[in-house]
Design an enzyme around this catalytic site. Structure first.
Site, PDB file in Angstrom:
ATOM      1  N   GLY A  66      48.962  60.672  48.584  1.00  0.00           N
ATOM      2  CA  GLY A  66      48.552  60.111  47.303  1.00  0.00           C
ATOM      3  C   GLY A  66      47.571  58.963  47.453  1.00  0.00           C
ATOM      4  N   CYS A  95      47.808  66.441  40.565  1.00  0.00           N
ATOM      5  CA  CYS A  95      47.413  65.102  40.121  1.00  0.00           C
ATOM      6  C   CYS A  95      47.219  65.059  38.609  1.00  0.00           C
ATOM      7  CB  CYS A  95      46.127  64.652  40.821  1.00  0.00           C
ATOM      8  SG  CYS A  95      44.623  65.470  40.234  1.00  0.00           S
ATOM      9  N   CYS A 106      45.681  70.920  39.159  1.00  0.00           N
ATOM     10  CA  CYS A 106      46.138  70.240  40.376  1.00  0.00           C
ATOM     11  C   CYS A 106      47.378  69.412  40.046  1.00  0.00           C
ATOM     12  CB  CYS A 106      45.016  69.342  40.909  1.00  0.00           C
ATOM     13  SG  CYS A 106      45.450  68.390  42.390  1.00  0.00           S
ATOM     14  N   ASP A 116      48.910  59.231  54.058  1.00  0.00           N
ATOM     15  CA  ASP A 116      49.393  60.013  55.201  1.00  0.00           C
ATOM     16  C   ASP A 116      48.257  60.639  56.012  1.00  0.00           C
ATOM     17  OD1 ASP A 116      48.747  61.797  53.194  1.00  0.00           O
ATOM     18  OD2 ASP A 116      50.506  63.062  53.442  1.00  0.00           O
ATOM     19  N   GLU A 171      42.380  70.922  46.456  1.00  0.00           N
ATOM     20  CA  GLU A 171      43.716  71.277  46.939  1.00  0.00           C
ATOM     21  C   GLU A 171      44.430  72.246  45.989  1.00  0.00           C
ATOM     22  OE1 GLU A 171      47.247  68.346  45.712  1.00  0.00           O
ATOM     23  OE2 GLU A 171      46.026  67.570  47.339  1.00  0.00           O
ATOM     24  N   GLU A 212      39.682  61.008  49.565  1.00  0.00           N
ATOM     25  CA  GLU A 212      40.581  61.946  48.882  1.00  0.00           C
ATOM     26  C   GLU A 212      39.883  63.293  48.717  1.00  0.00           C
ATOM     27  OE1 GLU A 212      43.680  62.006  48.024  1.00  0.00           O
ATOM     28  OE2 GLU A 212      44.161  59.994  48.758  1.00  0.00           O
TER      29      GLU A 212
END
Length: 303
Positions: A55, A158, A156, A94, A165, A143
């Site tokens: 994130g 998000c 997505c 991450d 993605e 991102e």
């Protein structure tokens, strides 16, 4: 330890896909206590702890603006962890910690500039320039998974449409696997087992299953071509759980990436690194070592 040696490892299954901040801290503390017991260490023996979160993570503030793991937004997660664990906390995205794993322990040790793309539950990216991790003005850069590849495209996680993605990550493949394998079969399997079965079906010649990976590969090629045009890295590392599918579409992805990139006479080297799940923990440990190094160097420079 300070030489990068692994003293102990531990893992626990996640209880849910999404957590409240309080639940996440409690679950992580249980894992923290488990690895300390395995190593035979106490909390006061530690110089710091590194944490990686998917994130939008503001590294300098220890703040998570948004994460698919959290039910809340704008959480000062670093402060919550530091209060609960009682040790200095370094928190980052991450993909950034995975990039640090390569920089400290992997291929990045011999390179001053490279890009890393993660393909798993989401799509992430880390970038090293002149031996340093690039984070952007607020620590929210790279991102790649949320760059747009289709106007009014697939939804997505998000909340926006058309993100890379939404076509490449695990949940995107699962969405289409419901059609390829049948809803009843899908509901009975976890994501990892389902994707493994989808891959087996594709390898066996199932046209629907094969088309899912081929389509995802084309979108990945588009994302990689954009990375090439923006940053001109000498090396792109593909990492994460999804790299187990590279045998199906790797050649096609590379050819598509080259076709979508300007013809300059050179193409960056692309390597697939499948280190296993513990590589995320090694990256988080590298983050803590990096934070400690900067803190000690800063103290040494202060009169």
């Amino acid at each position: 330890d300070f030489a990068g040696g692994v003293l102990a490892e531990a893992s626990i299954p996640a209880q849910n896909d999404r957590h409240s901040a309080a639940e996440l801290v409690a679950e992580t503390e249980a894992l923290f206590n488990k690895v300390l017991a395995t190593a035979g260490l106490a909390r006061h023996d530690l110089a710091g702890v590194g944490l990686g979160m998917p994130g939008l993570v503001e590294h300098d503030r220890g703040r998570v603006a948004w994460s698919p793991l959290l039910t809340e937004r704008a959480v000062d997660l670093g402060a919550l962890f530091e209060e609960r664990l009682g040790v200095p906390i370094a928190l980052d995205n991450d993909a950034n910690v995975l990039t640090l794993a390569e920089l400290w322990f992997g291929a990045g040790r011999a390179m001053s500039d490279f890009a890393l793309v993660t393909i798993e539950h989401g799509v992430g990216m880390g970038l090293v320039i002149n031996n340093r991790l690039f984070r952007g003005a607020a620590g929210l850069a790279m991102e790649l998974g949320h760059t747009k590849v289709a106007l009014d495209g697939a939804l997505c996680r998000c909340g926006r449409r058309g993100c890379l993605e939404a076509y490449v990550a695990d949940y995107a493949l699962v969405r289409e696997a419901r059609i390829a394998l049948g809803t009843n079969l899908v509901e009975k399997k976890n994501v990892r087992n389902l994707l493994r079965e989808l891959f087996v079906e594709a390898e066996a010649g199932n046209a629907a299953a094969r088309s899912i990976f081929q389509r995802a590969g084309r979108y990945l090629a588009m994302g990689l071509a954009n990375v090439v045009q923006l940053f001109d890295p000498s090396l792109i590392i593909l990492s994460g759980g999804q790299v187990r599918f590279e045998t199906l579409y790797a050649d096609e992805v590379m050819a598509e990436m080259q076709a979508l990139s300007l013809d300059t006479g050179r193409t960056p080297r692309v390597e697939v690194h499948a280190w296993g799940d513990m590589v995320w923990a090694r990256g988080a440990a590298a983050l803590a070592l990096n934070a400690l190094t900067e803190r000690l160097v800063g103290e040494a420079r202060t009169p």
